[in-house]
Design a protein around this motif. Structure first.
Motif, PDB file in Angstrom:
ATOM      1  N   LEU A 172       6.381   8.434   1.495  1.00  0.00           N
ATOM      2  CA  LEU A 172       5.752   7.111   1.491  1.00  0.00           C
ATOM      3  C   LEU A 172       6.675   6.042   0.908  1.00  0.00           C
ATOM      4  O   LEU A 172       6.625   4.876   1.331  1.00  0.00           O
ATOM      5  CB  LEU A 172       4.442   7.174   0.713  1.00  0.00           C
ATOM      6  N   THR A 173       7.523   6.429  -0.040  1.00  0.00           N
ATOM      7  CA  THR A 173       8.477   5.464  -0.590  1.00  0.00           C
ATOM      8  C   THR A 173       9.485   5.044   0.472  1.00  0.00           C
ATOM      9  O   THR A 173       9.853   3.871   0.577  1.00  0.00           O
ATOM     10  CB  THR A 173       9.189   6.069  -1.803  1.00  0.00           C
TER      11      THR A 173
ATOM     12  N   ARG B 211       1.943   6.439  -6.922  1.00  0.00           N
ATOM     13  CA  ARG B 211       0.786   7.192  -7.437  1.00  0.00           C
ATOM     14  C   ARG B 211       0.940   8.699  -7.171  1.00  0.00           C
ATOM     15  O   ARG B 211       0.675   9.535  -8.041  1.00  0.00           O
ATOM     16  CB  ARG B 211      -0.489   6.651  -6.764  1.00  0.00           C
ATOM     17  N   LEU B 212       1.361   9.036  -5.973  1.00  0.00           N
ATOM     18  CA  LEU B 212       1.539  10.452  -5.646  1.00  0.00           C
ATOM     19  C   LEU B 212       2.672  11.067  -6.462  1.00  0.00           C
ATOM     20  O   LEU B 212       2.610  12.249  -6.841  1.00  0.00           O
ATOM     21  CB  LEU B 212       1.817  10.618  -4.153  1.00  0.00           C
TER      22      LEU B 212
ATOM     23  N   ALA C 271       5.366  11.632  -2.115  1.00  0.00           N
ATOM     24  CA  ALA C 271       5.803  10.380  -2.708  1.00  0.00           C
ATOM     25  C   ALA C 271       7.132   9.914  -2.108  1.00  0.00           C
ATOM     26  O   ALA C 271       7.324   8.722  -1.833  1.00  0.00           O
ATOM     27  CB  ALA C 271       5.939  10.551  -4.215  1.00  0.00           C
TER      28      ALA C 271
ATOM     29  N   SER D 241       7.710   2.608   2.674  1.00  0.00           N
ATOM     30  CA  SER D 241       7.556   1.284   2.058  1.00  0.00           C
ATOM     31  C   SER D 241       8.880   0.513   2.071  1.00  0.00           C
ATOM     32  O   SER D 241       8.909  -0.690   2.339  1.00  0.00           O
ATOM     33  CB  SER D 241       7.046   1.431   0.625  1.00  0.00           C
TER      34      SER D 241
ATOM     35  N   LEU E  49       1.033   3.833  -3.050  1.00  0.00           N
ATOM     36  CA  LEU E  49       0.645   5.236  -2.859  1.00  0.00           C
ATOM     37  C   LEU E  49       1.809   6.179  -3.208  1.00  0.00           C
ATOM     38  O   LEU E  49       1.585   7.261  -3.768  1.00  0.00           O
ATOM     39  CB  LEU E  49       0.209   5.469  -1.421  1.00  0.00           C
TER      40      LEU E  49
ATOM     41  N   VAL F  60       0.837  -1.213   0.000  1.00  0.00           N
ATOM     42  CA  VAL F  60       0.000   0.000   0.000  1.00  0.00           C
ATOM     43  C   VAL F  60       0.873   1.265   0.000  1.00  0.00           C
ATOM     44  O   VAL F  60       0.643   2.200  -0.782  1.00  0.00           O
ATOM     45  CB  VAL F  60      -0.965  -0.022   1.201  1.00  0.00           C
ATOM     46  N   THR F  61       1.843   1.325   0.895  1.00  0.00           N
ATOM     47  CA  THR F  61       2.686   2.523   0.951  1.00  0.00           C
ATOM     48  C   THR F  61       3.514   2.694  -0.317  1.00  0.00           C
ATOM     49  O   THR F  61       3.679   3.815  -0.831  1.00  0.00           O
ATOM     50  CB  THR F  61       3.621   2.453   2.162  1.00  0.00           C
TER      51      THR F  61
END
Length: 823
Positions: free
Chosen positions: A158-159, A145-146, A155, A162, A142, A138-139
């Motif tokens: 969240l990367t 996507r961001l 982005a 992840s 996302l 999910v992370t």
């Protein structure tokens, strides 16, 4: 349409303006000056804004516009300085999401770790796996996507989350024994590999964030460190790490990202440094041929030099970087191959360095220009030991020659002391030749023509190196001196035989001057080396004197004659002194001939360099002669007399040296004083009257030539010198004497003569000295004078002063009354 900046109307009263007005004729508004300029600029800006507004308005039917008026440019002045931009305080708008998203990513990672720690006991294996995989996917999704939605900060955050969760996935799998019984280094390798694979996967597709680039290099470094901790093949792992980092950097260039190539290059540099240091330590611990290449202790260092060639393959768009990498590679390979010859003394080290220098010099001559740095780097490195050993050998040779014996204490056949030197003496000549070759190769091609050496440089340098080599062996002293003198003679001969071209440039004069100065310097060195032997010194100074004379007589380069002007008197003085030593002349009798010789040279060649050198040579040679004399005062007076006569002769012969006559007179007077003191003469007139008479005669001649000249400047020095010493002697302890009578008579004559001729100088000097003499003669009688005489004299003086004062007041009152009666 109406305009604000209308040059035909006043901006204030809108009255009509004449052409180029200074003020408005109606309201007297000033239309020139800085303020008026600012006003018209503001109105013109309003016109431009109004024009843009009108252009954006809907079109309407209007009457034809009148022809535009001719533009009138007012007198321009510097525009006022703009107001400084306000200082912004606090955070910028772009900084807020960075801080918030960074804190959010940190909180998410902490929450994930806390969740695992708390829920690990009651979640099953499937639950734990599902939660971690779901959060990671999910992370990561996302973040991608961001990033594609142009929200790069979110982005990136969240990367990072992840990828951090991915590390937790691997650690969780290891905790659940899914990976088997792995050790910490193997686990670090697995974590690094997973991070590298995930980061590369994220970079293969847009948006190619910065976080995966950094994590990719970090993951590869972690994997290399983990694999290196598994066994004993650290150097092989480091080499593989260099190759892997280089491949990762190349991948970053192919993907057109900025951070990954630099991060990967940093990791490659770290791995290569570890490999090179380890290989250097191992190679230097086994520097023999068998230990390096048979036992394999030199292969790691050679492999490190080969890995430096990787930038040549990957950095095709950076030619300078490729050349630098090639230079570093061949330099390290050269050091590796030369290691067996560097651990067996200075001589073998120098021989190996000479071989390396010659090989790379030859390679530099055939290497293309764009790769010119490759052979020149090891060439420059090889020159360092050769230069160091050559300088040490030359210093050792100089120390042996200078410390051989005291001046004039032995013969020319004395042998130099045999002492172990830094290296073999035979290394000096090939070492200097190799250094010259290296200098020719290292000098850029654009400067080689300007740095072209004269034809005599090579043989002179060869002779100089030969002399230093001879000085390192137990040979007779004369062989070293003759070789040095030959080297100097070659340079001087080249300077004297250089053709003088019509309209020759200043560089020709400089070359001739340098050659002459270099040759004379070598001859001076030969003279210093020959000092232990008087005969050898005489011969060497004779050669130096001949070179100076030829340069002075036949040299057609003016700058080269400066060298002869400095050395000719010094060489003549040294020649006479050493010849006197050979002939057995006592030291006390050597100074006068030397002084006479250098003085005549200075008179015949009245140049500043010649005169300065002659004066220095005279001082250096006369002081030992005076010190060695049995009757030192007589010797001092003799030398002072000779010096004064020579200086006075120079002042008489050369018009430009007229002021030196004062120095000559002072030297002659000093010689007289020394002689008088030696004879026991104490009367001051014997010391001062000759000089005073000379000064007075010069002053009278000046007054005869220039009747308008001041007698004070012309006669006071001589008259003061004639009377003042006698006055001081009389005042000291000789008030009643023949000297006092003669001094008083002389003062009376000066006063009468000055009054008759109307000259102020003799009148002032005679009055001052005579008055002091009279007061001194009166002083003994003042002491025995009765008190009533002193009181009566005081009363008389006071009465006369009072009468005079009252008379002046009366005269002043009469003058005031007279002025008051005037109409």
């Amino acid at each position: 349409m109406p305009r604000y900046a209308d040059p035909t109307r006043c901006p204030d009263c809108l009255g009509t303006l004449p052409a180029d007005p200074a003020r408005c004729p109606s309201c007297a508004l000033p239309l020139r000056g800085p303020d008026a300029t600012v006003l018209f600029q503001t109105l013109q800006t309003a016109d431009r804004v109004l024009g843009r507004l009108r252009a954006s308005a809907p079109a309407v039917a209007t009457a034809p516009a009148a022809a535009p008026l001719a533009a009138w440019t007012p007198e321009t002045y510097p525009a006022p300085a703009p107001h400084p931009a306000p200082v912004r305080h606090g955070l910028s708008a772009a900084s807020v999401p960075k801080i918030l998203l960074g804190l959010g990513a940190l909180c998410l990672l902490v929450a994930a770790v806390t969740f695992l720690a708390v829920a690990w006991t009651w979640l099953g294996v499937g639950g734990r796996t599902a939660v971690l995989v779901a959060l990671t996917v999910v992370t990561g999704g996302l973040g991608t996507r961001l990033g594609r939605g142009d929200l790069r900060i979110a982005a990136e955050s969240l990367t990072v989350v992840s990828l951090g969760l991915l590390v937790l996935d691997v650690l969780g799998a290891d905790n659940a024994d899914w990976l088997g019984n792995v050790h910490a280094p193997a686990l670090a390798g697995i974590v690094g590999g997973v991070l590298l694979a995930a980061s590369v996967a994220l970079l293969l597709a847009p948006p190619r964030l910065v976080a995966p680039q950094l994590v990719a290099a970090l993951g590869l470094g972690t994997g290399v460190a983990g694999v290196a901790g598994l066994g004993e093949h650290d150097r092989l792992v480091a080499a593989a790490g260099v190759v892997a980092f280089a491949a990762l950097a190349q991948l970053g260039r192919l993907l057109a990202v900025r951070v990954l190539p630099w991060a990967a290059s940093t990791g490659a540099a770290a791995c290569w440094t570890a490999l090179a240091l380890s290989g250097l330590i191992e190679a230097t611990a086994h520097p023999t041929l068998h230990g390096l290449w048979v036992d394999g202790h030199g292969w790691p260092l050679l492999g490190a030099s080969a890995l430096l060639l990787l930038p040549i393959a990957f950095c095709r768009s950076y030619p300078d970087a490729r050349a630098a990498a090639g230079a570093a590679a061949v330099t390290l390979a050269t050091v590796t191959l030369a290691l067996p010859g560097l651990d067996d003394g200075v001589t073998r080290l120098t021989l190996v360095s000479l071989a390396v220098l010659v090989v790379w010099s030859a390679a530099a001559l055939v290497t293309p220009v764009r790769w010119g740095l490759v052979p020149r780097a090891p060439l420059a490195l090889a020159t360092l030991p050769v230069l160091t050993v050559s300088v040490a050998l030359v210093a050792d040779a100089a120390a042996r020659v200078l410390g051989l014996s005291d001046p004039f204490s032995t013969t020319a056949a004395v042998r130099l002391v045999s002492v172990t030197s830094v290296g073999h003496p035979g290394l000096l000549v090939p070492g200097l030749a190799a250094l010259a070759l290296a200098a020719a190769v290292l000098v850029p091609a654009s400067h080689r023509a300007a740095a072209r050496l004269p034809r005599s440089a090579a043989p002179a340098a060869l002779l100089l190196a030969g002399a230093a080599t001879l000085a390192l062996t137990p040979v007779p002293l004369w062989t070293v001196v003759v070789t040095l003198a030959a080297a100097g003679a070659v340079l001087v001969a080249d300077a004297l035989t250089r053709p003088k071209l019509s309209g020759g440039s200043a560089s020709q004069d400089r070359t001739a001057t340098v050659l002459a100065a270099g040759g004379v310097a070598l001859l001076v060195v030969a003279t210093v080396a020959a000092l232990p032997s008087a005969a050898l010194t005489t011969g060497t100074v004779a050669v130096l004197l001949l070179a100076a004379v030829l340069t002075e007589v036949t040299g057609h380069f003016p700058e080269a004659r400066l060298v002869s002007g400095v050395m000719l008197p010094a060489a003549a003085a040294g020649m006479l002194w050493s010849a006197a030593e050979v002939a057995g002349v006592d030291d006390a009798y050597r100074g006068a001939p030397v002084l006479l010789a250098v003085g005549i040279l200075a008179i015949l060649r009245p140049r500043l360099a010649m005169e300065s050198s002659a004066a220095l040579a005279a001082v250096v040679t006369t002081l030992p002669a005076i010190d060695a004399a049995v009757d030192q005062p007589t010797s001092l007076a003799l030398h002072l007399t000779l010096a004064g006569a020579l200086v006075s002769a120079s002042a008489l012969v050369t018009p430009s040296r007229r002021p030196a006559g004062w120095l000559g007179g002072l030297l002659l007077a000093a010689a007289t004083w020394v002689r008088l003191a030696d004879l026991g003469v104490q009367a001051p007139e014997a010391y001062t009257l000759p000089t005073a008479v000379a000064l007075a005669l010069l002053g009278l001649r000046r007054l005869h030539v220039d009747p308008e000249a001041s007698t004070g400047l012309a006669l006071v020095p001589g008259l003061a010198l004639a009377t003042t010493p006698s006055l001081l002697w009389v005042l000291a302890d000789d008030l009643v004497s023949l000297r006092a009578v003669l001094l008083g008579t002389a003062c009376l004559a000066l006063v009468l003569g000055g009054a008759t001729l109307r000259w102020s100088a003799p009148l002032v000097v005679g009055s001052a000295v005579g008055g002091l003499l009279v007061l001194a003669e009166l002083a003994p009688y003042v002491v025995v004078t009765p008190q009533w005489v002193l009181i009566g004299a005081a009363g008389t003086v006071l009465t006369l002063v009072g009468v005079t004062w009252e008379r002046r007041l009366r005269d002043l009152k009469l003058g005031a009354d007279y002025l008051g009666r005037l109409r």
